[in-house]
Each structure stands twice: as structure tokens, then as C-alpha cells.
Enzyme design. Structure first.
Site, PDB file in Angstrom:
ATOM      1  N   LYS A  51       0.901  -1.213  -0.016  1.00 23.67           N
ATOM      2  CA  LYS A  51       0.134   0.005  -0.059  1.00 23.67           C
ATOM      3  C   LYS A  51       0.871   1.249  -0.038  1.00 23.67           C
ATOM      4  O   LYS A  51       0.379   2.396  -0.231  1.00 23.67           O
ATOM      5  CB  LYS A  51      -0.877   0.057   1.138  1.00 23.67           C
ATOM      6  CG  LYS A  51      -2.209  -0.945   1.214  1.00 23.67           C
ATOM      7  CD  LYS A  51      -3.159  -0.736   0.404  1.00 23.67           C
ATOM      8  CE  LYS A  51      -4.356  -1.291   0.450  1.00 23.67           C
ATOM      9  NZ  LYS A  51      -5.367  -1.179  -0.631  1.00 23.67           N
ATOM     10  N   SER A 300       0.976 -10.012  -0.885  1.00 24.65           N
ATOM     11  CA  SER A 300       0.879  -8.356  -0.739  1.00 24.65           C
ATOM     12  C   SER A 300       1.059  -7.813   0.376  1.00 24.65           C
ATOM     13  O   SER A 300       1.296  -6.671   0.617  1.00 24.65           O
ATOM     14  CB  SER A 300      -0.671  -8.113  -1.298  1.00 24.65           C
ATOM     15  OG  SER A 300      -1.521  -8.878  -0.462  1.00 24.65           O
TER      16      SER A 300
END
Lengths: 315, 315
Positions: A51, A300
Site C-alpha cells: 500500500k 501483498s
């Protein structure tokens, strides 16, 4: 609708280079030699997730006087920490709106990056965020529904293409779709022969259903909240769905147990701690669902609750 | 005695580049801002440890007809897997001598890289290895007592110097001393102002004692085997000790509990699985024993027994 281009992603790479870790592709020595596997370990980014790529690109795109007013985000997860971290790096205020029931540890972690956390009643996050924007003049950084965020996340894909130009299969978790939109855009342009697969939990497979139907479908929050993959409970926006329709070759769904097994494999064989959302792609690889070929699994994020990690590794 | 030079290490870097992962320096967002910390995650190498650097450099230095006869190593740990992995990459036979009491999982892992494992009575490893060299004409690859091995491990230090030229403190685990000799050689040459610290378990602190005394000291195998850091139970050779005397500024010892805590911190905050040996440097950082400054902790490996990992993370 205007989609993010490879040039947008390349420009983002220049902007975020100073701040993000250039994660390597890790060859998995334990993988099937017929289907060699590389892990793209985005759990090793400073806040434990990809992110920060989108957060830094978004902050970099703001004019100095605008950025100086600060940023606002609503999130109880990795996006909150990413925006807080990026704001601190730029020396500007961050206001993060989190639901009242957010675990204290996540609130504290977000505060540890210098952000002001504003707790709100459940379901009121966007309303509170809008009020903060109104009051402070700060800029809202959405978790995925913005071209600058998508371009930032796409820098992950540029790195994959650079490190393994003859990649044949790329596995990416899909929630709001920002990561897959960005990586897909990069891989389509740089490695046109690679097949791009999105991965979802069976219990939050709205995108799998939506892409098959040719339009977005809505799953209830209650349904999506069943999965332990707390990072994959969002749904694409109009913007990300348009990207996904263009770049995704197929979808793979995984069960809760398959995610748990992938977490064990990553810990024991690749020495990585993944959160359930991050482990979905390795779960997809392990079930052999994807077509064969030189495969990259994007892990991720790694922000798993310590108790859940202990339970999964003890099982 | 001729010591390894920075030119040897640079030449080794060219030889191993194709095979080893270029591990990034991971900024630890959780670290004390007054003592910023970067992790050098060698647990992410294909066999889970830095050992493949030395193995690949040693194999690369052999003439083709010599290498074709194969390699021999005696080890029950990371060195065994590293030599097996490197031999497979070169397509040459590997004979690995392991004590009969080696856990089956380690034997199987070594075999999985195509090596022939020869089990031997405890205490007879070197004898068996010598006999294999005699019989097959293969070349012995020692775990640390060789200039080519030291130069290979030193490539880790070159990467640190490249990624963080103004590093002030480098923390390296010490067992046989190959890794610290190599990294120390690189850092001394490239970052002359950095201070280089070796780290040992209190229960296997022969090098701490030896460097203070100005000569090697011998701790009994029984004493050294008390630590859970099974990768740190060896002692320097004459060659590595001479390097250590030249490059090490100081030693730090850590307790068994401090290693366990470092394993937890690495898992929960840096999303890395470290073996006890690999976690010693982070343990040293956490106790604040080192002088302040921009610090790199080399996490040398990740091959921890799954049951031990579960126990430590459950505690």
C-alpha cells in the site's frame, strides 16, 4: 473512462523509488520444477504491505501547498498505516478515520507513524473523512479508487517485468482491485505473453462473479466479512473494475484452509510471514489451478494478528 | 597468512550474481528513530541462508573438469543444502556427509536438491568426507575455512555498502567466522568509518573470549551445543580468526531468551522467519548493547524447526 497507462506507472516508479523497498523476486526452491515459482514479497515493505506504493505516488502528485495541508484516509488496515507512514516521510499531517471497533494494536501502530487517529461509529467512515477534508483542507487518499493510487501499486508490476521478463503467469490478490489494476497494466505492456490471474477467497469472490457476468456484482458486507483474509473484503470501484476487465485473464478462488496452508508453506519454506490476503496467491499456486509456466505470486502483505499466526503454525 | 581482500570479494560478486538473491536492506519501521535499523535478510536466499554465496563462489572457482567430478561437504545444516543446491545448478554431483542422528527432514531437504547423502557415525564426518574425496575425485567444499568461501560470504557486505554507504554499525553472527570475515573485509574497505560487531550466544561465546584473549580458545562441543542457535556452534579456524582479529571492533553476546524475543519481533514486525542463529543480531540491537548509529543487522538464515517456531510464537 480514462485508464491508467504504462507511462503513468513508469512515472510513478520514479516518484516512489526513494521511499519503497525494491523487493526482489524470490525463487521458491521448494516449487515444482515444471512450474517454477517466484515470490514477490510486498510484505517486506516498511508498513508490511504494497500500500505504501500508492500512498507515496499520491502524495508526490500533490502540489506542495496542497500537500502541506495534510492528508485524510479511512481504513482500519494496511492503507491507514501506509498513508500515515507516507505523510510522516513528507512531514505533513495525516488524519486517519478508523471504526470504533478497530483492534487497539492497529490504532496504536497507525499512531506510531505520527498520524492523528479519529475513531468513528461503524459505517460512518466516509462521512467522518469528508468532514475532516472539509474542516482541515486536507486531501483524501482513497484506498484504491484513484488513478494515482493504481499507478503507484502498478510499480510492483514494473519490477516483476524487469526481473523476470519471460514471466508466464502472474497471480495477484484482488479486493478493491487497485493492486491488480496497476500490476496488470504494467505486465500487459511489458510482458504481453504473460497471463494475469486474480485470486480471491471463495468467501469474498465478488470479482470472480462480476468478471464472469461482465459487470460489477455486490456481495453483502456480512458475506465478505466471513473470510479470514481481512484485506480482501472490499469490492472494485467502477474505475478499477474497468481496468480488471481489460487486464485479467482469469480468476482463481481459494478456501480458508488453502490460505492457512499457504501461510505455513511461506513461513516454513520461504521464511516469510504473510497475512491471509497475501497468502492467497501461493494458495492458488499450490492447488495447481493456474495454467503451467514460470509463475510469480504477489504476496501483498504480512500484517497478520500474532495469535492467528501462532494458531496456524501450531495446527 | 594471506587474507581475503576486497578485490577477492568484488570478483566473487561477479561470479555469484547469477545465482544468489540480491537481498534488499529492509528499513525497520519499528526501530528506535535515534538508532535506525535495516535488516539484511539472508534468510530469503533459496536455501534459506547466506551459505549459497560461498558455495557458488567456490564452485565457480573450480576448473570445469575438476568441478565435473563433483563436490563433497560435511554438514548437517545450511552448508549442506547450499552445496547441494549449487552443485545442482552447475549440474555436477554432490556428496553430503551427515551424522546418523541428523533429523530426517534435513536429510530429505538436502536430497531434494539432488545430492547423495552419506550417513556416518557421529564424530566421523571429516573421515567419511576425506574417503569420498579419495574415492570419487570430488572436491571438498569446507563450511568456512577457505578463502573462496569467505570471499563469497563477503558479497553480502558489498551489497550493504552499496545500499547504505553511510552505515555506522554492522551486526553479524559469528560461528566458524566465514560470514563475519567476508562482510568485515568488505565493510572495512568500503565504509571505513563503520563499526563492525560480531554477535554470539552467551552459551557459545568462544570467539568473544578468544578475541579478548588475543588467541583462539576452545569450548567443548557439549558446551557449545547448549544454545538453540544450532548454526552458531562452530569455532573459527586459524584463517577466519585472523580475519576476525583484523575486522571486528567488538563482540556482543545474547541470551537464549533474547534470541526468542528477536524471533518474535522479526516475525511480527518485519514479517520474516529467522532461525535462532539469524536472529542473534536483532537480539543484540534490541538490548541496545551496540553503540548508537545507523545499524544493519544481518539475519543470516531462516531454517528453524517448525515446532520450535510455533512454540516461540505461542509463548
Amino acid at each position: 473512462m480514462e485508464l491508467v497507462t504504462i507511462d503513468d506507472v513508469k512515472a510513478a516508479a520514479d516518484r516512489v523509488r526513494e521511499w519503497v523497498v525494491r523487493t526482489p523476486l524470490l525463487p521458491a526452491a521448494w516449487a515444482d520444477p515444471e512450474r517454477p515459482l517466484w515470490i514477490k514479497p510486498e510484505n517486506l515493505q516498511p508498513v508490511g504491505a504494497f500500500k505504501i506504493r500508492g500512498a507515496f505516488n499520491t502524495l508526490a502528485r500533490l502540489d506542495d501547498p496542497v500537500r502541506a495541508r495534510g492528508v485524510v484516509a479511512y481504513s482500519s488496515g494496511n492503507h491507514a498505516q501506509a498513508v500515515a507512514y507516507a505523510a510522516r516521510a513528507y512531514g505533513v499531517p495525516a488524519h486517519i478515520v478508523m471504526p470504533e471497533d478497530t483492534p487497539t494494536v492497529k490504532v496504536e501502530k497507525t499512531r506510531s507513524y505520527g498520524a492523528e487517529v479519529v475513531l468513528c461509529p461503524i459505517g460512518k467512515r466516509e462521512e467522518y473523512a469528508d468532514a475532516l477534508v472539509e474542516k482541515t483542507g486536507a486531501v483524501l487518499v482513497p484506498p484504491f479508487d484513484h488513478p494515482h493510487v493504481i499507478a503507484g501499486q502498478g510499480t510492483t508490476g514494473l519490477e516483476i517485468a524487469h526481473d523476470l521478463p519471460d514471466v508466464e503467469v502472474v497471480l495477484i490478490p484482488i479486493s478493491g482491485g487497485g493492486l491488480a489494476s496497476g500490476i496488470g497494466t504494467a505486465i500487459r505492456a511489458m510482458c504481453p505473453n504473460a497471463r494475469i490471474y486474480g485470486v480471491e477467497p471463495e468467501l469474498a469472490a465478488d470479482t470472480t462473479e462480476g468478471l464472469a457476468a461482465g459487470h460489477r456484482v455486490n456481495w453483502s458486507v456480512e458475506d465478505r466479512n466471513r473470510t479470514i483474509a481481512d484485506g480482501l473484503r472490499s469490492q472494485p470501484s467502477e474505475l478499477t473494475f474497468a481496468h480488471l476487465q481489460k487486464v485479467i485473464d482469469g480468476m482463481i478462488t481459494v478456501t480458508e484452509d488453502e490460505m492457512r496452508e499457504a501461510i505455513r508453506v511461506l513461513a516454513h519454506k520461504s521464511h516469510l510471514v504473510a497475512e491471509p490476503s497475501g497468502a492467497t496467491t501461493v494458495a492458488a499456486y499450490l492447488k495447481g489451478a493456474a495454467v503451467p509456466g514460470r509463475t510469480v505470486a504477489v504476496v501483498s502483505g504480512g500484517n497478520i494478528n500474532p495469535q492467528m499466526l501462532a494458531e496456524i503454525l501450531t495446527a
